[in-house]
Enzyme design. Structure first.
Site, PDB file in Angstrom:
ATOM      1  CB  CYS A  63       5.541  23.631  -7.985  1.00 43.30           C
ATOM      2  SG  CYS A  63       6.010  24.851  -9.225  1.00 43.30           S
ATOM      3  N   GLY A  64       3.117  22.684  -5.557  1.00 42.08           N
ATOM      4  CA  GLY A  64       2.613  21.535  -4.796  1.00 42.08           C
ATOM      5  C   GLY A  64       3.552  21.033  -3.710  1.00 42.08           C
ATOM      6  NE  ARG A 113      11.562  34.138   0.478  1.00 45.77           N
ATOM      7  CZ  ARG A 113      11.634  33.815  -0.793  1.00 45.77           C
ATOM      8  NH1 ARG A 113      12.470  34.447  -1.594  1.00 45.77           N
ATOM      9  NH2 ARG A 113      10.914  32.839  -1.278  1.00 45.77           N
ATOM     10  CB  ALA A 171      -2.681  34.738   4.622  1.00 50.19           C
ATOM     11  CG  ASP A 227      10.751  26.340   3.572  1.00 47.23           C
ATOM     12  OD1 ASP A 227      10.503  26.261   2.364  1.00 47.23           O
ATOM     13  OD2 ASP A 227      11.157  27.385   4.110  1.00 47.23           O
TER      14      ASP A 227
HETATM   15  C1  SPV Z   1       9.178  30.607   0.609  1.00 53.18           C
HETATM   16  O1  SPV Z   1       8.783  31.637   0.061  1.00 53.18           O
HETATM   17  O2  SPV Z   1       9.860  29.759   0.033  1.00 53.18           O
HETATM   18  C2  SPV Z   1       8.814  30.355   2.009  1.00 53.18           C
HETATM   19  C3  SPV Z   1       8.296  31.470   2.789  1.00 53.18           C
HETATM   20  O3  SPV Z   1       9.024  29.283   2.496  1.00 53.18           O
HETATM   21  S1  SPV Z   1       9.529  32.623   3.145  1.00 53.18           S
HETATM   22  O4  SPV Z   1       9.727  32.617   4.580  1.00 53.18           O
HETATM   23  O5  SPV Z   1       9.057  33.893   2.692  1.00 53.18           O
HETATM   24  O6  SPV Z   1      10.739  32.248   2.471  1.00 53.18           O
HETATM   25 MN    MN Z   2      10.416  28.143   1.303  1.00 52.74          MN
END
Ligand code: SPV
Ligand code: MN
Length: 625
Positions: A276-277, A89, A389, A293
């Site tokens: 952080c795990g 991002r 990755a 997530d």
């Molecule tokens: C994160 O970076 O917190 C992710 C991957 O879960 S992303 O899709 O880049 O946000």
């Molecule tokens: Mn995320």
């Protein structure tokens, strides 16, 4: 459908796609959004998908045919590459579009809406020429439930749409049933010009603009999922505002089930900044995953309930190995729908850092044709696979998925975990005295120490409120306050803080699997089945409980010395952290009063303990809670 739309749509799509739009009924907002994308992007053709496996398979095949993805040796597996500079991002170019007359917290990256819309339209004008524009409908949270947010995705990337088929619940049928004027989120993404590897070429012109007053996100000149898959982080920023309007919470959290004594099922949601795990906690062997997530929290029938917003996992593949991650390992080695991104490919096999096997010295990766020792276009060292990755898989392919993970009413949460990373301050696990204490001193004071693997200096602590900092679409104070106020009138889950990364003499004090014990201790505490000690910044485990758990869970002896090293209250470091936070929150204009109160009380408790017992207090010298 009005005549103007019908004519435009018929020119660009076949009967099947047209019929799918026609069946949406009079959804003016959706039809206008689609029509505008066609007029702006000028695609060769338009494909409208439904919820069928046929649509998903068609998209997957298109991704292969147009070389956004390449099949690997195992059936159903493909690899996708993002451009060298498009591997994560990009915060600098991610902005909120603020309409004239509105204001947004000055800490948030923003620009005037008119300007942003104009810039984006200039960048996306004609961007679909010669390509197929995809129109897809998905749903955040389980469809047809109070949690559900319908979403409309427009993109010219089959990789983005394929990822969404794995990561999100279908939403076309739900969309058809939407009452007139119902709210939904919408996204318009354009890959932009591509190079010979089919990766976005104009990375300096990458933009991600949140037109938050219209529930819309626009992005261009990028393919990386965090910038393009509308339902992931783009939606989280919109969801935070919707949640704010409606009195619920949108969190950057995993959800897991811990399996307690006598078949007891205990649910935790956890916010952990990256490294952080987070995923390894959600995937602890012997427990069950609900999501890795994103979580939405709502009060339903006076219960604190949560859903996994997603239907799959976009997980970091680095360090996934057969021994520590057997479930993921199996999914990545069996036939099935899997997208690898930015790994190394050699002879149609995938390789990645930390896989626990020999990695070839040549192959194809995020740099292109790669060989060991090669420098990237920016002169930097390259690695066989990119550190960020990833693999993309469906929840339903995980053998450890909780059978109830998709429950339409969500799951009742018993505990919330805030997982930080520091080498010298916080004990591996502790419990908050109250919801307020947990939100303020664990969630709102969450920090993660940079590692040698991250760019920049090692050992720098980065503040990341509830691990949601990158996605806040309101001020920090307002967001913390929403957490404090949420579910105020019902029994709230216990709050815990973890730190898996304490060190002594430069060495980690804990093994990788010790988190399995910390989770089981939290499981017992969530039901009042274990005692605790008062550590002045939270409640700490007792030695005898951990000794028993280490034996039960890991078949390991746990020495008293290990316990003392790990659970000593390190008062100077805890006070330093309070000092850092006091400085930070002094710059937050709307810090809730509870935050100041909790920080002050924590300081007073720590100072008192220091006066009685010195700087470093062994857990054996702490009073019972
Ligand atoms: C994160 O970076 O917190 C992710 C991957 O879960 S992303 O899709 O880049 O946000
Ligand atoms: Mn995320």
């Amino acid at each position: 459908m009005n005549q103007k739309y019908a004519e435009l749509f018929r020119r660009k799509m076949d009967e099947k796609s047209f019929a799918r739009l026609e069946a949406l009924g009079e959804n003016e907002e959706a039809l206008a959004f689609i029509a505008h994308a066609i007029e702006l992007g000028e695609p060769e053709t338009v494909f409208v998908g439904d919820d069928s496996e046929e649509t998903a398979e068609h998209i997957r095949q298109m991704a292969i045919d147009n070389r956004e993805e390449t099949p690997l040796r195992i059936k159903g597996h493909t690899v996708h590459f993002d451009g060298y500079y498009d591997q994560a991002r990009k915060k600098e170019v991610t902005k909120y579009l603020v309409p004239a007359g509105e204001t947004m917290d000055s800490k948030l990256n923003q620009m005037p809406r008119d300007e942003g819309i104009k810039e984006m339209e200039d960048l996306q004008r004609g961007a679909y020429r010669g390509r197929t524009m995809l129109v897809r409908f998905f749903c955040l949270g389980p469809a047809d439930t109070i949690f559900a947010i319908p979403c409309l995705q427009i993109t010219d990337s089959c990789y983005v749409a394929h990822s969404e088929d794995l990561l999100y619940r279908k939403g076309y049928e739900a969309f058809r049933k939407l009452p007139k004027g119902a709210e939904f989120f919408k996204y318009r993404h354009a890959t932009g010009e591509v190079d010979e590897r089919m990766t976005s070429k104009n990375y300096e012109q990458n933009r991600v603009y949140m037109d938050y007053t219209r529930n819309t996100v626009l992005s261009v000149n990028t393919q990386y999922a965090g910038n393009t898959v509308g339902l992931k982080k783009l939606s989280l920023r919109l969801a935070l505002r919707k949640a704010d309007r409606e009195g619920w919470l949108a969190e950057h959290m995993f959800i897991m089930r811990s399996n307690g004594p006598n078949g007891r099922k205990t649910y935790f949601a956890g916010a952990f900044p990256s490294a952080c795990g987070k995923t390894s906690t959600a995937m602890i062997p012997g427990e069950n995953i609900v999501g890795d997530d994103l979580a939405y929290f709502r009060v339903i029938d006076n219960e604190f309930r949560a859903v996994n917003v997603e239907n799959g996992i976009f997980g970091i593949i680095t360090d996934v190995n057969a021994k520590d991650d057997p479930v993921i390992w199996d999914v990545l080695h069996e036939p099935g729908n899997v997208i690898f991104s930015n790994i190394l490919v050699k002879d149609s096999n995938p390789y990645w850092l930390g896989m626990g096997e020999d990695i070839p010295a040549t192959g194809v990766n995020y740099v292109g044709e790669w060989k060991e020792g090669m420098k990237g276009p920016d002169g930097r060292e390259t690695t066989p696979s990119h550190k960020n990755a990833r693999y993309t898989v469906r929840m339903s392919d995980l053998k450890n998925a909780d059978p109830d993970w998709d429950s339409p009413d969500g799951l009742k949460m018993d505990g919330i975990i805030y997982g930080g990373r520091d080498s010298d301050t916080s004990v591996p696990v502790r419990e908050a005295y109250s919801w307020e204490h947990g939100i303020c001193t664990m969630g709102a004071m969450l920090e993660s120490e940079t590692t040698s693997a991250t760019i920049g200096q090692e050992g720098v602590r980065k503040w990341n409120v509830m691990s949601n900092m990158d996605f806040l679409s309101m001020s920090v104070g307002h967001y913390v306050n929403n957490n404090l106020e949420f579910a105020k009138h019902i029994q709230r889950p216990k709050v815990f803080g973890t730190n898996y990364f304490l060190k002594k003499d430069g060495k980690y004090l804990n093994g990788k699997l010790d988190k399995a014990v910390w989770v089981r201790w939290m499981e017992l505490r969530a039901h009042g089945d274990a005692g605790a000690l008062d550590g002045a910044y939270g409640l700490l485990p007792k030695y005898e409980d951990l000794k028993k758990l280490f034996l039960d869970v890991l078949k390991k002896d746990y020495s008293e010395q290990d316990y003392i090293d790990q659970f000593t209250v390190r008062i100077p470091e805890c006070i330093d952290k309070l000092d850092r936070m006091a400085q930070i929150y002094a710059t937050v204009s709307d810090t809730p009063k509870a935050m100041q109160d909790e920080m002050q009380a924590q300081r007073a408790r720590l100072e008192k303990l220091r006066g009685e017992k010195g700087d470093y207090v062994s857990p054996l010298d702490l009073p019972e809670a």
